[in-house]
Design a protein around this motif. Sequence first.
Motif, PDB file in Angstrom:
ATOM      1  N   ASP A 143       0.811  -1.212   0.000  1.00  0.00           N
ATOM      2  CA  ASP A 143       0.000   0.000   0.000  1.00  0.00           C
ATOM      3  C   ASP A 143       0.851   1.271   0.000  1.00  0.00           C
ATOM      4  OD1 ASP A 143      -2.352   1.367  -0.102  1.00  0.00           O
ATOM      5  OD2 ASP A 143      -2.658   1.405   2.066  1.00  0.00           O
ATOM      6  N   TYR A 144       1.830   1.332  -0.905  1.00  0.00           N
ATOM      7  CA  TYR A 144       2.662   2.531  -1.008  1.00  0.00           C
ATOM      8  C   TYR A 144       1.884   3.720  -1.560  1.00  0.00           C
ATOM      9  CZ  TYR A 144       6.437  -0.842  -0.431  1.00  0.00           C
ATOM     10  OH  TYR A 144       7.256  -1.827   0.049  1.00  0.00           O
ATOM     11  N   LEU A 145       0.854   3.450  -2.376  1.00  0.00           N
ATOM     12  CA  LEU A 145       0.156   4.531  -3.057  1.00  0.00           C
ATOM     13  C   LEU A 145      -0.783   5.315  -2.150  1.00  0.00           C
ATOM     14  CD1 LEU A 145      -0.651   2.871  -6.500  1.00  0.00           C
ATOM     15  CD2 LEU A 145       1.136   4.518  -5.959  1.00  0.00           C
ATOM     16  N   SER A 146      -1.080   4.783  -0.948  1.00  0.00           N
ATOM     17  CA  SER A 146      -1.949   5.524  -0.046  1.00  0.00           C
ATOM     18  C   SER A 146      -1.194   6.636   0.672  1.00  0.00           C
ATOM     19  CB  SER A 146      -2.575   4.577   0.989  1.00  0.00           C
ATOM     20  OG  SER A 146      -1.585   4.093   1.880  1.00  0.00           O
ATOM     21  N   HIS A 147       0.120   6.670   0.510  1.00  0.00           N
ATOM     22  CA  HIS A 147       0.947   7.705   1.120  1.00  0.00           C
ATOM     23  C   HIS A 147       1.213   8.815   0.100  1.00  0.00           C
ATOM     24  CE1 HIS A 147       1.693   4.056   3.455  1.00  0.00           C
ATOM     25  NE2 HIS A 147       2.090   4.829   4.449  1.00  0.00           N
ATOM     26  N   SER A 148       1.697   9.957   0.592  1.00  0.00           N
ATOM     27  CA  SER A 148       2.173  10.985  -0.318  1.00  0.00           C
ATOM     28  C   SER A 148       3.392  10.440  -1.052  1.00  0.00           C
ATOM     29  CB  SER A 148       2.552  12.246   0.463  1.00  0.00           C
ATOM     30  OG  SER A 148       3.735  12.026   1.215  1.00  0.00           O
ATOM     31  N   HIS A 149       3.778  11.131  -2.114  1.00  0.00           N
ATOM     32  CA  HIS A 149       4.929  10.677  -2.898  1.00  0.00           C
ATOM     33  C   HIS A 149       6.151  10.503  -1.998  1.00  0.00           C
ATOM     34  CE1 HIS A 149       6.942  11.080  -7.139  1.00  0.00           C
ATOM     35  NE2 HIS A 149       7.182   9.934  -6.563  1.00  0.00           N
ATOM     36  N   GLY A 150       6.458  11.530  -1.183  1.00  0.00           N
ATOM     37  CA  GLY A 150       7.627  11.468  -0.314  1.00  0.00           C
ATOM     38  C   GLY A 150       7.508  10.398   0.746  1.00  0.00           C
ATOM     39  N   LEU A 178      12.158  19.323   1.762  1.00  0.00           N
ATOM     40  CA  LEU A 178      13.437  19.546   2.431  1.00  0.00           C
ATOM     41  C   LEU A 178      13.559  18.682   3.685  1.00  0.00           C
ATOM     42  CD1 LEU A 178      13.979  23.399   2.107  1.00  0.00           C
ATOM     43  CD2 LEU A 178      15.045  21.564   0.797  1.00  0.00           C
ATOM     44  N   THR A 179      12.467  18.582   4.450  1.00  0.00           N
ATOM     45  CA  THR A 179      12.497  17.753   5.653  1.00  0.00           C
ATOM     46  C   THR A 179      12.728  16.296   5.291  1.00  0.00           C
ATOM     47  OG1 THR A 179      11.001  19.260   6.815  1.00  0.00           O
ATOM     48  CG2 THR A 179      11.213  17.029   7.689  1.00  0.00           C
ATOM     49  N   GLN A 181      14.260  15.239   2.702  1.00  0.00           N
ATOM     50  CA  GLN A 181      15.629  15.090   2.231  1.00  0.00           C
ATOM     51  C   GLN A 181      16.576  14.789   3.392  1.00  0.00           C
ATOM     52  OE1 GLN A 181      17.122  18.124  -0.479  1.00  0.00           O
ATOM     53  NE2 GLN A 181      15.085  18.367  -1.395  1.00  0.00           N
ATOM     54  N   PHE A 182      16.345  15.425   4.525  1.00  0.00           N
ATOM     55  CA  PHE A 182      17.176  15.118   5.697  1.00  0.00           C
ATOM     56  C   PHE A 182      16.911  13.699   6.198  1.00  0.00           C
ATOM     57  CE2 PHE A 182      17.770  19.771   6.110  1.00  0.00           C
ATOM     58  CZ  PHE A 182      19.141  19.777   6.293  1.00  0.00           C
ATOM     59  N   GLU A 183      15.677  13.239   6.105  1.00  0.00           N
ATOM     60  CA  GLU A 183      15.380  11.849   6.473  1.00  0.00           C
ATOM     61  C   GLU A 183      16.096  10.890   5.531  1.00  0.00           C
ATOM     62  OE1 GLU A 183      11.232  11.096   6.737  1.00  0.00           O
ATOM     63  OE2 GLU A 183      10.834  12.736   8.126  1.00  0.00           O
ATOM     64  N   PHE A 184      16.094  11.227   4.234  1.00  0.00           N
ATOM     65  CA  PHE A 184      16.785  10.383   3.270  1.00  0.00           C
ATOM     66  C   PHE A 184      18.294  10.429   3.501  1.00  0.00           C
ATOM     67  CE2 PHE A 184      18.356   9.631  -1.185  1.00  0.00           C
ATOM     68  CZ  PHE A 184      18.027   8.287  -1.217  1.00  0.00           C
ATOM     69  N   LEU A 185      18.806  11.598   3.906  1.00  0.00           N
ATOM     70  CA  LEU A 185      20.229  11.714   4.231  1.00  0.00           C
ATOM     71  C   LEU A 185      20.598  10.777   5.381  1.00  0.00           C
ATOM     72  CD1 LEU A 185      22.681  13.459   3.287  1.00  0.00           C
ATOM     73  CD2 LEU A 185      22.215  14.929   5.247  1.00  0.00           C
ATOM     74  N   ALA A 205      20.525  18.338  -5.236  1.00  0.00           N
ATOM     75  CA  ALA A 205      20.172  18.816  -3.900  1.00  0.00           C
ATOM     76  C   ALA A 205      21.410  18.966  -3.012  1.00  0.00           C
ATOM     77  CB  ALA A 205      19.184  17.849  -3.252  1.00  0.00           C
ATOM     78  N   PRO A 206      21.748  20.180  -2.576  1.00  0.00           N
ATOM     79  CA  PRO A 206      22.897  20.350  -1.694  1.00  0.00           C
ATOM     80  C   PRO A 206      22.800  19.527  -0.405  1.00  0.00           C
ATOM     81  CG  PRO A 206      22.218  22.471  -2.583  1.00  0.00           C
ATOM     82  CD  PRO A 206      21.158  21.473  -2.982  1.00  0.00           C
ATOM     83  N   ILE A 207      21.601  19.347   0.126  1.00  0.00           N
ATOM     84  CA  ILE A 207      21.444  18.564   1.353  1.00  0.00           C
ATOM     85  C   ILE A 207      21.951  17.142   1.139  1.00  0.00           C
ATOM     86  CG2 ILE A 207      19.746  17.517   2.919  1.00  0.00           C
ATOM     87  CD1 ILE A 207      18.084  20.073   2.614  1.00  0.00           C
ATOM     88  N   LEU A 208      21.613  16.532   0.018  1.00  0.00           N
ATOM     89  CA  LEU A 208      22.029  15.160  -0.246  1.00  0.00           C
ATOM     90  C   LEU A 208      23.506  15.083  -0.620  1.00  0.00           C
ATOM     91  CD1 LEU A 208      18.944  13.755  -2.183  1.00  0.00           C
ATOM     92  CD2 LEU A 208      19.346  13.935   0.278  1.00  0.00           C
ATOM     93  N   MET A 209      24.031  16.139  -1.248  1.00  0.00           N
ATOM     94  CA  MET A 209      25.458  16.174  -1.575  1.00  0.00           C
ATOM     95  C   MET A 209      26.335  16.204  -0.325  1.00  0.00           C
ATOM     96  SD  MET A 209      25.550  19.093  -4.520  1.00  0.00           S
ATOM     97  CE  MET A 209      24.305  19.167  -5.798  1.00  0.00           C
ATOM     98  N   ALA A 210      25.764  16.644   0.791  1.00  0.00           N
ATOM     99  CA  ALA A 210      26.555  16.879   2.000  1.00  0.00           C
ATOM    100  C   ALA A 210      26.803  15.628   2.821  1.00  0.00           C
ATOM    101  CB  ALA A 210      25.848  17.935   2.861  1.00  0.00           C
TER     102      ALA A 210
END
Length: 255
Positions: A143-150, A178-179, A181-185, A205-210
């Motif tokens: 059930d991934y589709l019941s969530h937002s894309h992120g 952006l939030t 992205q930090f979780e993905f980091l 994304a600079p956040i992910l580059m870091a």
Amino acid sequence: MARGRPHTNLPPPYLKRVWLDDDAVPDRAVYPFCLPLFRDRGFELAFDRPVTIIVGENGTGKSTLLEGIAVVAGFDEGGGGPGYRTIDNEGAVARGGGDLAAALKASWLPKVGQGWFFKAESFFSVARYLDDAARDALSAPPDYLSHSHGEGFMRFFEERCERPGIFLFDEPESALSLTRQFEFLKLLRRIDRNGKTQVIMATHAPILMALPDARLLRLGKYGLEPVAFEETDHYRLMREFILDWRSTVETMLDA
């Protein structure tokens, strides 16, 4: 694809290098071989860390290079896992990853056959496929589709990325605030430390580059080269924007 070993005691990176077989290039005047990245003979990309991050402007060939590597690793150029062929794959011919892969060679130690190739534009196709497959098997669907894309993206990869294998991400920030992205980091940091997963990512994304300790490569008109985070155009422009956003916006609008 010949399935590689899903488990190994050797640490990543498993894919050690890829290089262009110049004798297998049909015509350097046609895409993708006309990209500046492949202008000179002898293109080679080595991987010496579990996480490699490729940055650069649009049109330099980041996505095409990643697609070519993905096909060499056994994935579809439209995204997905081993054996999965994306449903919404109309752009595959235009992307050129398959054409590039036909001229790429790869060195592995060991060859792994597990992982995933993530493309933001095909994520909903992948999620729908997995939800439908579980439903057809009469098991509880993810059930991934019941969530937002992120949210669906983060749930999907939190369930997978700490398994042994190779994971490729083409601009994952397209699906993330952006939030997020930090979780993905943080997820990338766990991957980097788990000692069993390799990541190759293209991002703006600079956040992910870091990500600390990742190998950061800049792709420009002269090819690939190592770059410090503070030396990337993305960081410099974002820093100018944060320090004086009004002047930065006015300058960019008047350019």
